[in-house]
Design an enzyme around this catalytic site. Structure first.
Site, PDB file in Angstrom:
ATOM      1  CG  HIS A 124      -2.148   1.461   1.403  1.00 40.06           C
ATOM      2  ND1 HIS A 124      -1.311   2.467   1.634  1.00 40.06           N
ATOM      3  CD2 HIS A 124      -3.235   0.739   1.602  1.00 40.06           C
ATOM      4  CE1 HIS A 124      -2.473   2.552   1.956  1.00 40.06           C
ATOM      5  NE2 HIS A 124      -3.680   2.115   1.647  1.00 40.06           N
ATOM      6  CG  ASP A 201       0.546  -2.364   6.091  1.00 46.61           C
ATOM      7  OD1 ASP A 201      -0.023  -2.654   6.834  1.00 46.61           O
ATOM      8  OD2 ASP A 201      -0.044  -1.930   5.400  1.00 46.61           O
ATOM      9  CD  GLN A 204      -6.932  -4.880   4.108  1.00 45.98           C
ATOM     10  OE1 GLN A 204      -7.721  -5.141   3.590  1.00 45.98           O
ATOM     11  NE2 GLN A 204      -7.101  -3.683   3.811  1.00 45.98           N
ATOM     12  CE  LYS A 227      -7.450  -0.149   6.270  1.00 48.36           C
ATOM     13  NZ  LYS A 227      -8.372   0.342   4.972  1.00 48.36           N
ATOM     14  CB  CYS A 365      -3.431   3.237  -1.461  1.00 49.58           C
ATOM     15  SG  CYS A 365      -5.180   4.589  -1.137  1.00 49.58           S
TER      16      CYS A 365
HETATM   17  N1  PMP Z   1      -1.754  -0.792   4.599  1.00 45.84           N
HETATM   18  C1  PMP Z   1      -2.836  -1.904   4.038  1.00 45.84           C
HETATM   19  C2  PMP Z   1      -2.861  -2.606   3.213  1.00 45.84           C
HETATM   20  C3  PMP Z   1      -3.902  -0.861   3.784  1.00 45.84           C
HETATM   21  O1  PMP Z   1      -4.848  -1.600   3.316  1.00 45.84           O
HETATM   22  C4  PMP Z   1      -4.394  -0.142   4.692  1.00 45.84           C
HETATM   23  C5  PMP Z   1      -5.654   0.983   4.508  1.00 45.84           C
HETATM   24  N2  PMP Z   1      -6.593   1.284   3.385  1.00 45.84           N
HETATM   25  C6  PMP Z   1      -2.997   1.042   5.083  1.00 45.84           C
HETATM   26  C7  PMP Z   1      -1.686   0.281   4.647  1.00 45.84           C
HETATM   27  C8  PMP Z   1      -3.392   2.066   5.144  1.00 45.84           C
HETATM   28  O2  PMP Z   1      -4.056   2.129   6.717  1.00 45.84           O
HETATM   29  P1  PMP Z   1      -4.679   3.441   6.907  1.00 45.84           P
HETATM   30  O3  PMP Z   1      -5.393   4.307   6.136  1.00 45.84           O
HETATM   31  O4  PMP Z   1      -6.178   3.177   7.804  1.00 45.84           O
HETATM   32  O5  PMP Z   1      -3.647   4.729   7.896  1.00 45.84           O
END
Ligand code: PMP
Length: 407
Positions: A124, A201, A204, A227, A365
């Site tokens: 991401h 990270d 998910q 999440k 993203c």
């Molecule tokens: N890493 C991953 C794999 C994600 O799916 C997301 C959220 N889509 C993020 C990071 C970022 O999370 P947040 O916007 O809650 O900071």
């Protein structure tokens, strides 16, 4: 089909009764954010309605009650991740915030020019950009683990990237775009063998996979509460206490200090050293209720049921002519990304929305991943424990309608 009573679970999520464009809402955008059960909603209004106060600094009744609830959440999260020490749980504003914290504190202090940082093609943007910013500042070099066409990391390539120059590895546990579950234990062990530190990270993964940070032996693990049925704007950074202790603080201000004078400031102990200012008290308090909810259902039960949904959706989607599922990794969570020949993902999203079905379309993203796959984006249906196979049938009918309207 499942030991869980899905109809009862659905009643715990009031938003599922909403109508969208005159239809029952079908919410398949869980990878973006999950819906919130009544227990979490009640926890928020209960906090604001009955014991709203600033924490840690007050001796009055409300301040003590709020502080206890706030710290109870930390204990719940410690158990949820099986962290050895409570002070290893740092509250953040989310996954993005946690990664930036590590890059800007650990990275700035311990990485130097020529050091290499490894990420993967599946990342991401929030696990790419903070490292790029650090590389720009410090002269470090970013290396990327490639993937195969199924969306699995090519581990031999990872092995080849590891050298004595590798000082940090930061990889995603589960891909938000494709659902790939990465072999993080392998990655952590290999990185440690050459002395590199590892961040996972878990944005998910946290709602689908049991996390045991001690068994993983990871140095850092980050996730976002929203999440996993919790509120937005709240997240967790787990770090090993010896590493966190060696790191400089992130933001300066109240709460993170021991003593301040105009000549010199000394910093608070863990975890407060990294929690400057008034935190997101209500949301921290409420996340405990989200985790309790997951624990009551049982993560294994949730994962088993979501796997049924994933298999059902994969089978039904595969039958649609001209539709291709993007990402067929060996191990996946309940995320299905797809493209349809000659149909723009945006059109799919809009036409499904007209039928009350919420999916996500675009690059999720993960622009470098989309570039690797040679596509501008996908349509993504991501399932949670309150979804049903009947809803997947509606998605399938919806896609047939898309094809009729667009092609
Ligand atoms: N890493 C991953 C794999 C994600 O799916 C997301 C959220 N889509 C993020 C990071 C970022 O999370 P947040 O916007 O809650 O900071």
């Amino acid at each position: 089909m499942s030991v869980l009573d899905i109809n009862k679970i659905r009643r715990d999520f009031p938003i599922l009764d909403e109508k969208v464009n005159g239809r029952d809402l079908v919410y398949f955008d869980n990878a973006a954010t999950t819906q919130k059960p009544v227990k979490v909603l009640e926890a928020l209004s209960n906090y604001y309605g009955h014991y709203n106060a600033n924490i840690h600094r007050g001796i009055h009744y409300l301040a003590e009650k709020a502080t206890t609830a706030f710290e109870d959440s930390r204990t719940t999260i410690q158990k949820f991740m099986n962290a050895a020490h409570k002070e290893e749980i740092i509250f953040t504003y989310g996954t993005t915030d946690g990664i930036n914290l590590v890059a800007q504190t650990y990275g700035r202090k311990f990485l130097k020019e020529g050091d290499e940082i490894i990420i993967s093609t599946l990342e991401h943007h929030s696990n790419i950009v903070p490292w790029q910013m650090l590389c720009e500042e410090k002269g470090c070099i970013l290396k990327v683990i490639p993937i195969d066409d199924n969306g699995d990391l090519i581990l031999e390539e990872f092995d080849n990237l590891l050298t004595e120059k590798t000082k940090f590895v930061s990889v995603v546990h589960v891909s938000n775009a494709l659902g790939t579950i990465n072999p993080i234990k392998y990655i952590i062990d290999k990185a440690h063998a050459i002395g590199a530190k590892v961040l996972i990270d878990g944005a998910q993964a946290s709602s689908h996979i049991t996390i045991d940070v001690q068994e993983l032996d990871t140095d850092f693990y980050v996730f976002s509460a929203h999440k996993l049925f919790g509120p937005t704007g709240m997240g967790v950074l787990y770090g090993k206490s010896d590493i966190l202790n060696a790191m400089p603080p992130y933001r300066g201000g109240g709460e993170m200090i021991k003593e301040v004078s105009f000549e010199k400031t000394t910093y608070n102990e863990l975890p407060y050293k990294f929690e400057a200012g008034t935190p997101n008290i209500a949301d921290v308090v409420a996340v405990k209720y989200a985790i309790d909810y997951i624990n009551e259902l049982g993560k294994e039960n949730i994962a088993a049921y979501e796997d049924v949904l994933l298999k059902y959706a994969t089978e039904k989607l595969t039958e649609i002519e001209g539709l291709r599922i993007v990402g067929q990794a060996k191990q996946k969570v309940s995320v299905v990304s797809f493209v349809i020949d000659s149909v723009h993902p945006q059109d799919i999203g809009v036409i499904l929305d007209q039928q009350g079905i919420a999916v996500r379309t675009g690059h999720h993203c993960t622009q470098p991943l989309m570039k690797r796959l040679g596509i501008p984006g996908t349509s993504r249906a991501s399932f949670a424990v309150y979804n049903t196979t009947e809803e997947i049938d509606k998605l399938i009918m919806g896609i047939h309608k898309v094809k009729k309207m667009v092609l």
